[in-house]
Design an enzyme around this catalytic site. Structure first.
Site, PDB file in Angstrom:
ATOM      1  N   SER A 155       0.840  -1.199   0.000  1.00 18.54           N
ATOM      2  CA  SER A 155       0.000   0.000   0.000  1.00 18.54           C
ATOM      3  C   SER A 155       0.881   1.257   0.000  1.00 18.54           C
ATOM      4  CB  SER A 155      -0.933  -0.067   1.211  1.00 18.54           C
ATOM      5  OG  SER A 155      -1.983   0.841   1.102  1.00 18.54           O
ATOM      6  N   ARG A 225     -12.009   5.359  10.137  1.00 17.52           N
ATOM      7  CA  ARG A 225     -11.526   3.980  10.175  1.00 17.52           C
ATOM      8  C   ARG A 225     -12.594   2.997   9.689  1.00 17.52           C
ATOM      9  NH1 ARG A 225      -6.925   1.353   9.480  1.00 17.52           N
ATOM     10  NH2 ARG A 225      -6.735  -0.501  10.755  1.00 17.52           N
ATOM     11  N   ASP A 320      -8.529  -6.906  -4.546  1.00 16.49           N
ATOM     12  CA  ASP A 320      -8.181  -5.595  -3.992  1.00 16.49           C
ATOM     13  C   ASP A 320      -8.717  -4.518  -4.920  1.00 16.49           C
ATOM     14  OD1 ASP A 320      -7.063  -3.293  -2.998  1.00 16.49           O
ATOM     15  OD2 ASP A 320      -5.012  -4.068  -2.896  1.00 16.49           O
ATOM     16  N   HIS A 353      -7.806  -5.558  -0.125  1.00 17.83           N
ATOM     17  CA  HIS A 353      -6.541  -4.856   0.085  1.00 17.83           C
ATOM     18  C   HIS A 353      -5.771  -5.424   1.275  1.00 17.83           C
ATOM     19  CE1 HIS A 353      -3.684  -1.676  -0.321  1.00 17.83           C
ATOM     20  NE2 HIS A 353      -3.993  -1.102   0.825  1.00 17.83           N
ATOM     21  N   ASP A 354      -6.498  -5.842   2.293  1.00 23.34           N
ATOM     22  CA  ASP A 354      -5.857  -6.393   3.493  1.00 23.34           C
ATOM     23  C   ASP A 354      -5.038  -7.658   3.224  1.00 23.34           C
ATOM     24  OD1 ASP A 354      -6.446  -4.515   5.359  1.00 23.34           O
ATOM     25  OD2 ASP A 354      -8.129  -5.580   6.265  1.00 23.34           O
TER      26      ASP A 354
END
Lengths: 376, 198
Positions: A155, A225, A320, A353-354
């Site tokens: 990222s 968040r 992602d 994405h994680d």
């Protein structure tokens, strides 16, 4: 080092103070700065086995192992870094560093502004990827590392690894650019802007000087968040993990938690707002938005990459959508244009994405194999 | 000719590539051809493969590999960027044959393809006996083959004529033996060096 658990074991955060001014991309100059970092493994005699790990939005210098005051505080990339792990600390000397502008000890909004004797707060200048990398080069000098065997990051960390190859082409031999992009799309910037607005419009923000008021803009940070979490996961994974599962047996017909996903997001938001600094969040999202090495070349990414001399491994993940595989491929084609050594793996993963933080066997096999091929 | 990992067509392909060239290898497998071309000819090579195991093997071989789906096209690669675009024993696995050949000759000055010749006598005999051919060059059963296009050397040459693709060189062989007499009948593998026609 604990061979049975493949952990680097007890990790010691260190602080490096730099009594040199650091001119920033945005025009401001930091008169001096500190970087907090950890190292794992041993720097070899030739000083040729150093690997820098760059962190993403919410990460820090604590990459692997645990802290003496809290053995449960395991490093954020502990599944990757350690003896016998893909980034093997028996071969490499690994350095993790908290970004400039961060909130884990490196100079940032929560540290004291020497000019006022108070926390910098909103007066802390916007730090961009180029600034982080410039500060990391000072740390490399301090550690006696003339050139990194590799710089790796996911990222925002991947953007830093890429920037290293452009800012200091002679000081990096391999760049591992994971779940990254050569620039954010409008959609991606849009998500960051909503997150920033959540923080900026929180009544407890106080123009960024909330420290003096003894409060934190927790509501804004929490919303930021929660939004982030939605975008880091994939639709499929959310369906699989939460679906429409209810927290209680029946619908509440109120605004209390009905669905498990609501509970999850609230929990993650609350947890994050409890320890992360809102000003750092703002700065870091700007760093993401501004990154665009091709910008200076009229949008011509291959031209921007012409300076690079490193060898590259670029990795993306199929689900992602925040840093989509297409963005990684742009980097790859730009590298090929310049005849640079580059490989690209697109990992099939449901975790969005994680994924870059998880230990998917195929993903880790790619990283392990690549690191094995790096000569030190 | 040096033998590369028992793949006879690799030797032919390697002979058509000059030192220092830029080479794209489509369906590059574990990267052994590119590794050979890199070591022996100083070629700047990139492989393309969509199989994760092959991508991993290439990385292990120290060969550049780009994981993309060939059928999705080569749009990321620039016109005329490569000296040679190679497709070794894979053309028969590609659905869009015409587009693939056009793309190879767009991004490459020349294309090199090798493929199993379905016209080989043993294959004709199998068909005559009422069965789809299974042989050393076609080692699959009809129900599990990755091959989706079935063509002979004669078919391929006809397509090249239709598409205006120039056949610059052709080598046909049976095992490791070069075949010159009636290759469409006697050769199990064919390799072609192709250019833009005209």
């Amino acid at each position: 080092m604990d061979e049975t658990t493949n952990s680097v074991g007890l990790a010691l955060p260190r602080r490096a103070h730099f009594d040199t001014s650091l001119p920033l991309e945005g025009g401001a100059v930091l008169p001096s700065f500190d970087l907090v970092y950890e190292t794992y493994g041993e720097l070899n005699a030739a000083r040729s086995n150093a690997v820098l790990v760059c962190h993403a939005l919410s990460g820090n210098h604590h990459v692997a192992g645990w802290h003496a005051d809290n053995p449960k505080n395991i490093g954020w990339w502990d599944n990757l870094v350690g003896p016998g792990k893909p980034l093997d600390t028996r071969k490499f000397f690994v350095v993790g560093v908290n970004n400039l502008g961060g909130c884990y000890g490196s100079t940032g909004p929560v540290t004291i502004n020497p000019a006022t004797g108070k926390p910098w707060g909103a007066d802390f200048p916007v730090i961009v990827v180029e600034d982080c990398v410039a500060s990391q080069a000072h740390l490399a000098d301090r550690l006696g590392i003339e050139s990194w065997a590799a710089v790796i990051g996911g990222s925002l960390g991947g953007m830093q690894a890429l920037e290293w190859t452009l800012a200091y082409p002679e000081r990096i031999r391999h760049a591992l650019v994971i779940a990254a992009a050569p620039k954010l799309t409008a959609q991606n910037i849009a998500f960051n802007e909503v997150a920033r607005q959540a923080i900026l419009t929180d009544p407890d923000f106080h123009g960024g000087h909330y420290y003096e008021h003894g409060v934190v803009p927790a509501r804004g940070l929490r919303l930021a968040r929660m939004l982030g979490h939605i975008t880091y996961l994939s639709d499929d994974q959310m369906a699989e993990k939460f679906g429409r599962k209810l927290r209680r047996e029946a619908l509440q017909y109120s605004y209390e938690v009905d669905f498990e996903i609501e509970s999850y997001l609230r929990y993650q938001g609350d947890k994050f707002a409890g320890f992360f600094d809102a000003n750092t969040y703002l700065i870091t999202t700007k760093a993401l938005d501004y990154f665009d090495p091709a910008g200076r070349y009229g949008g011509d990414l291959p031209a921007a990459l012409a300076r690079a001399r490193a060898k590259f491994l670029v990795v993306s993940f199929s689900t992602d959508w925040r840093f989509a595989p297409e963005r990684s491929r742009e980097i790859v084609y730009g590298l090929v244009h310049n005849g640079l050594d580059a490989s690209y793996a697109e990992i099939e993963s449901s975790a969005g994405h994680d994924s870059f933080l998880l230990d998917d066997p195929r993903y880790h096999a790619v990283l392990r194999t690549y690191f094995e091929g790096i000569r030190t | 000719m040096t033998n590369v990992q028992g793949r006879f067509d690799f030797n032919v392909i390697a002979d058509w590539i000059r030192p220092g060239e830029k080479v794209l290898d489509l369906g590059c497998g574990d990267g052994s051809l590119l590794r050979y071309l890199k070591d022996e000819k100083g070629v700047r090579g990139y492989g393309v493969d969509n199989d994760p195991d092959n991508v991993l093997a290439c990385i292990g071989n120290g060969v550049n590999v780009v994981q993309i789906d060939l059928e999705a096209g080569l749009s990321g690669f620039e016109d005329g960027f490569f000296d040679h675009v190679v497709m070794s024993l894979s053309l028969q696995t590609v659905r869009h044959t015409e587009q693939m050949l056009a793309e190879m000759l767009r991004v490459g000055r020349e294309a090199v393809v090798s493929f199993p010749n379905f016209g080989h006598s043993s294959h004709r005999e199998a068909i005559a006996a009422g069965h789809m051919p299974v042989s050393k060059s076609l080692p699959y059963q009809w129900y599990n083959t990755p091959n989706v296009r079935f063509f002979t050397m004669a078919d391929f040459e006809e397509l090249c004529a239709v598409l205006g693709i120039a056949i610059r060189e052709r080598v046909a062989f049976e095992g490791e033996r070069l075949v010159t007499a009636d290759p469409n009948l006697n050769a199990s593998i064919a390799a072609y060096r192709l250019g833009r026609g005209g």
